[in-house]
Design a protein around this motif. Structure first.
Motif, PDB file in Angstrom:
ATOM      1  N   LYS A   1       0.844  -1.194   0.000  1.00 32.13           N
ATOM      2  CA  LYS A   1       0.000   0.000   0.000  1.00 32.13           C
ATOM      3  C   LYS A   1       0.882   1.247   0.000  1.00 32.13           C
ATOM      4  O   LYS A   1       0.643   2.188  -0.746  1.00 32.13           O
ATOM      5  CB  LYS A   1      -0.920  -0.033   1.228  1.00 32.13           C
ATOM      6  N   GLN A   2       1.921   1.237   0.831  1.00 31.75           N
ATOM      7  CA  GLN A   2       2.826   2.383   0.919  1.00 31.75           C
ATOM      8  C   GLN A   2       3.601   2.583  -0.385  1.00 31.75           C
ATOM      9  O   GLN A   2       3.785   3.713  -0.835  1.00 31.75           O
ATOM     10  CB  GLN A   2       3.795   2.221   2.096  1.00 31.75           C
ATOM     11  N   PHE A   3       4.054   1.473  -1.019  1.00 28.57           N
ATOM     12  CA  PHE A   3       4.748   1.582  -2.315  1.00 28.57           C
ATOM     13  C   PHE A   3       3.845   2.279  -3.323  1.00 28.57           C
ATOM     14  O   PHE A   3       4.281   3.156  -4.058  1.00 28.57           O
ATOM     15  CB  PHE A   3       5.100   0.197  -2.876  1.00 28.57           C
ATOM     16  N   ARG A   4       2.600   1.886  -3.344  1.00 27.97           N
ATOM     17  CA  ARG A   4       1.673   2.457  -4.327  1.00 27.97           C
ATOM     18  C   ARG A   4       1.413   3.932  -4.045  1.00 27.97           C
ATOM     19  O   ARG A   4       1.330   4.733  -4.962  1.00 27.97           O
ATOM     20  CB  ARG A   4       0.386   1.642  -4.353  1.00 27.97           C
ATOM     21  N   ILE A   5       1.288   4.306  -2.780  1.00 27.32           N
ATOM     22  CA  ILE A   5       1.071   5.714  -2.418  1.00 27.32           C
ATOM     23  C   ILE A   5       2.315   6.531  -2.762  1.00 27.32           C
ATOM     24  O   ILE A   5       2.223   7.570  -3.409  1.00 27.32           O
ATOM     25  CB  ILE A   5       0.727   5.850  -0.923  1.00 27.32           C
ATOM     26  N   ASP A   6       3.488   6.060  -2.338  1.00 28.32           N
ATOM     27  CA  ASP A   6       4.732   6.775  -2.608  1.00 28.32           C
ATOM     28  C   ASP A   6       5.014   6.840  -4.101  1.00 28.32           C
ATOM     29  O   ASP A   6       5.499   7.849  -4.593  1.00 28.32           O
ATOM     30  CB  ASP A   6       5.920   6.106  -1.904  1.00 28.32           C
ATOM     31  N   GLY A   7       4.724   5.774  -4.820  1.00 29.43           N
ATOM     32  CA  GLY A   7       4.986   5.725  -6.250  1.00 29.43           C
ATOM     33  C   GLY A   7       4.208   6.775  -7.016  1.00 29.43           C
ATOM     34  O   GLY A   7       4.702   7.350  -7.978  1.00 29.43           O
ATOM     35  N   ARG A   8       2.987   7.058  -6.599  1.00 29.22           N
ATOM     36  CA  ARG A   8       2.187   8.077  -7.267  1.00 29.22           C
ATOM     37  C   ARG A   8       2.778   9.466  -7.063  1.00 29.22           C
ATOM     38  O   ARG A   8       2.661  10.324  -7.922  1.00 29.22           O
ATOM     39  CB  ARG A   8       0.754   8.059  -6.737  1.00 29.22           C
ATOM     40  N   ASP A   9       3.422   9.669  -5.927  1.00 33.30           N
ATOM     41  CA  ASP A   9       4.015  10.981  -5.652  1.00 33.30           C
ATOM     42  C   ASP A   9       5.287  11.220  -6.455  1.00 33.30           C
ATOM     43  O   ASP A   9       5.719  12.352  -6.594  1.00 33.30           O
ATOM     44  CB  ASP A   9       4.348  11.110  -4.158  1.00 33.30           C
ATOM     45  N   ASN A  10       5.898  10.164  -6.969  1.00 34.85           N
ATOM     46  CA  ASN A  10       7.192  10.286  -7.651  1.00 34.85           C
ATOM     47  C   ASN A  10       7.088  10.181  -9.166  1.00 34.85           C
ATOM     48  O   ASN A  10       8.078   9.949  -9.832  1.00 34.85           O
ATOM     49  CB  ASN A  10       8.153   9.213  -7.137  1.00 34.85           C
ATOM     50  N   LEU A  11       5.892  10.321  -9.716  1.00 42.02           N
ATOM     51  CA  LEU A  11       5.745  10.229 -11.170  1.00 42.02           C
ATOM     52  C   LEU A  11       6.210  11.526 -11.821  1.00 42.02           C
ATOM     53  O   LEU A  11       6.087  12.609 -11.258  1.00 42.02           O
ATOM     54  CB  LEU A  11       4.284   9.955 -11.539  1.00 42.02           C
ATOM     55  N   GLY A  12       6.732  11.401 -13.043  1.00 44.10           N
ATOM     56  CA  GLY A  12       7.168  12.576 -13.777  1.00 44.10           C
ATOM     57  C   GLY A  12       8.650  12.839 -13.584  1.00 44.10           C
ATOM     58  O   GLY A  12       9.295  12.253 -12.726  1.00 44.10           O
ATOM     59  N   TYR A  13       9.162  13.676 -14.427  1.00 48.00           N
ATOM     60  CA  TYR A  13      10.584  13.965 -14.404  1.00 48.00           C
ATOM     61  C   TYR A  13      10.799  15.462 -14.327  1.00 48.00           C
ATOM     62  O   TYR A  13       9.927  16.259 -14.670  1.00 48.00           O
ATOM     63  CB  TYR A  13      11.254  13.403 -15.668  1.00 48.00           C
ATOM     64  N   GLY A  14      11.990  15.824 -13.890  1.00 45.93           N
ATOM     65  CA  GLY A  14      12.349  17.235 -13.757  1.00 45.93           C
ATOM     66  C   GLY A  14      13.052  17.748 -15.000  1.00 45.93           C
ATOM     67  O   GLY A  14      12.931  17.198 -16.082  1.00 45.93           O
ATOM     68  N   ASN A  15      13.830  18.794 -14.801  1.00 44.26           N
ATOM     69  CA  ASN A  15      14.520  19.421 -15.922  1.00 44.26           C
ATOM     70  C   ASN A  15      15.979  19.010 -16.015  1.00 44.26           C
ATOM     71  O   ASN A  15      16.652  19.395 -16.963  1.00 44.26           O
ATOM     72  CB  ASN A  15      14.459  20.954 -15.775  1.00 44.26           C
ATOM     73  N   HIS A  16      16.484  18.265 -15.072  1.00 42.19           N
ATOM     74  CA  HIS A  16      17.890  17.920 -15.046  1.00 42.19           C
ATOM     75  C   HIS A  16      18.061  16.436 -15.338  1.00 42.19           C
ATOM     76  O   HIS A  16      17.436  15.590 -14.715  1.00 42.19           O
ATOM     77  CB  HIS A  16      18.485  18.284 -13.681  1.00 42.19           C
ATOM     78  N   GLN A  17      18.916  16.113 -16.286  1.00 37.28           N
ATOM     79  CA  GLN A  17      19.108  14.741 -16.744  1.00 37.28           C
ATOM     80  C   GLN A  17      19.562  13.805 -15.616  1.00 37.28           C
ATOM     81  O   GLN A  17      19.082  12.683 -15.505  1.00 37.28           O
ATOM     82  CB  GLN A  17      20.123  14.726 -17.885  1.00 37.28           C
ATOM     83  N   ALA A  18      20.463  14.263 -14.760  1.00 38.47           N
ATOM     84  CA  ALA A  18      20.936  13.424 -13.660  1.00 38.47           C
ATOM     85  C   ALA A  18      19.807  13.151 -12.667  1.00 38.47           C
ATOM     86  O   ALA A  18      19.674  12.036 -12.155  1.00 38.47           O
ATOM     87  CB  ALA A  18      22.118  14.076 -12.956  1.00 38.47           C
ATOM     88  N   ASP A  19      18.990  14.172 -12.408  1.00 38.35           N
ATOM     89  CA  ASP A  19      17.842  13.972 -11.519  1.00 38.35           C
ATOM     90  C   ASP A  19      16.857  12.970 -12.128  1.00 38.35           C
ATOM     91  O   ASP A  19      16.283  12.152 -11.424  1.00 38.35           O
ATOM     92  CB  ASP A  19      17.129  15.297 -11.250  1.00 38.35           C
ATOM     93  N   ASP A  20      16.651  13.071 -13.435  1.00 36.51           N
ATOM     94  CA  ASP A  20      15.751  12.140 -14.123  1.00 36.51           C
ATOM     95  C   ASP A  20      16.267  10.711 -14.020  1.00 36.51           C
ATOM     96  O   ASP A  20      15.488   9.778 -13.796  1.00 36.51           O
ATOM     97  CB  ASP A  20      15.590  12.523 -15.602  1.00 36.51           C
ATOM     98  N   ALA A  21      17.570  10.531 -14.167  1.00 32.91           N
ATOM     99  CA  ALA A  21      18.156   9.191 -14.078  1.00 32.91           C
ATOM    100  C   ALA A  21      17.996   8.631 -12.670  1.00 32.91           C
ATOM    101  O   ALA A  21      17.661   7.454 -12.490  1.00 32.91           O
ATOM    102  CB  ALA A  21      19.634   9.227 -14.472  1.00 32.91           C
ATOM    103  N   THR A  22      18.201   9.476 -11.685  1.00 36.70           N
ATOM    104  CA  THR A  22      18.026   9.044 -10.294  1.00 36.70           C
ATOM    105  C   THR A  22      16.569   8.670 -10.039  1.00 36.70           C
ATOM    106  O   THR A  22      16.279   7.651  -9.418  1.00 36.70           O
ATOM    107  CB  THR A  22      18.476  10.151  -9.319  1.00 36.70           C
ATOM    108  N   ALA A  23      15.656   9.480 -10.532  1.00 38.44           N
ATOM    109  CA  ALA A  23      14.227   9.198 -10.355  1.00 38.44           C
ATOM    110  C   ALA A  23      13.844   7.895 -11.044  1.00 38.44           C
ATOM    111  O   ALA A  23      13.096   7.086 -10.485  1.00 38.44           O
ATOM    112  CB  ALA A  23      13.391  10.351 -10.886  1.00 38.44           C
ATOM    113  N   ALA A  24      14.357   7.675 -12.250  1.00 37.54           N
ATOM    114  CA  ALA A  24      14.055   6.442 -12.979  1.00 37.54           C
ATOM    115  C   ALA A  24      14.611   5.232 -12.233  1.00 37.54           C
ATOM    116  O   ALA A  24      13.947   4.187 -12.133  1.00 37.54           O
ATOM    117  CB  ALA A  24      14.628   6.504 -14.389  1.00 37.54           C
ATOM    118  N   PHE A  25      15.817   5.362 -11.693  1.00 38.88           N
ATOM    119  CA  PHE A  25      16.412   4.267 -10.919  1.00 38.88           C
ATOM    120  C   PHE A  25      15.571   3.966  -9.686  1.00 38.88           C
ATOM    121  O   PHE A  25      15.299   2.811  -9.378  1.00 38.88           O
ATOM    122  CB  PHE A  25      17.847   4.629 -10.512  1.00 38.88           C
ATOM    123  N   GLU A  26      15.159   5.007  -8.977  1.00 42.11           N
ATOM    124  CA  GLU A  26      14.345   4.822  -7.768  1.00 42.11           C
ATOM    125  C   GLU A  26      13.012   4.166  -8.102  1.00 42.11           C
ATOM    126  O   GLU A  26      12.539   3.295  -7.374  1.00 42.11           O
ATOM    127  CB  GLU A  26      14.123   6.154  -7.047  1.00 42.11           C
TER     128      GLU A  26
END
Length: 113
Positions: free
Chosen positions: A24-49
């Motif tokens: 349940k927590q994975f699903r709640i947290d996962g919805r909060d982390n959708l989408g990417y920012g403007n920085h390529q390194a941040d996007d890669a970190t987000a995709a990895f997470e």
């Protein structure tokens, strides 16, 4: 020291509740982390997470299915009996892995097949 079936059943029920809460927590947290920012390194970190969290969620789902199957075997009266050979599963094995479906001999044979 042998562990009673009541203790093992309670461990399985506790594990089921914990896994359901984690999922349940994975699903709640996962919805909060959708989408990417403007920085390529941040996007890669987000995709990895996101990939890591998906992997953890899938593992929790697999273990939950095994826990629920073990609880069903309790209800059927077949808990603690090897699904392959029909022998009793060693209580020490059940204590370590309460949702085990195979005795050690059959487990080892399945891993070497």
């Amino acid at each position: 020291m042998s562990v009673s079936h009541e203790v093992l059943r309670q461990r399985l029920e506790d594990q089921r509740a914990r896994l359901q809460e984690e999922m349940k927590q994975f699903r709640i947290d996962g919805r909060d982390n959708l989408g990417y920012g403007n920085h390529q390194a941040d996007d890669a970190t987000a995709a990895f997470e996101q990939a890591k969290e998906l992997s953890l969620l899938q593992n929790s789902e697999r273990v939950l299915a095994q826990v629920e199957a073990a609880l069903a075997r309790f209800d059927e009266g077949s808990y603690g009996i090897c699904e392959r050979c029909g022998d009793q599963i060693d209580p020490a094995r059940l204590k370590a892995l309460p949702y085990a479906t195979l005795c050690m001999n059959c487990q080892q044979r399945s891993e070497h097949s």
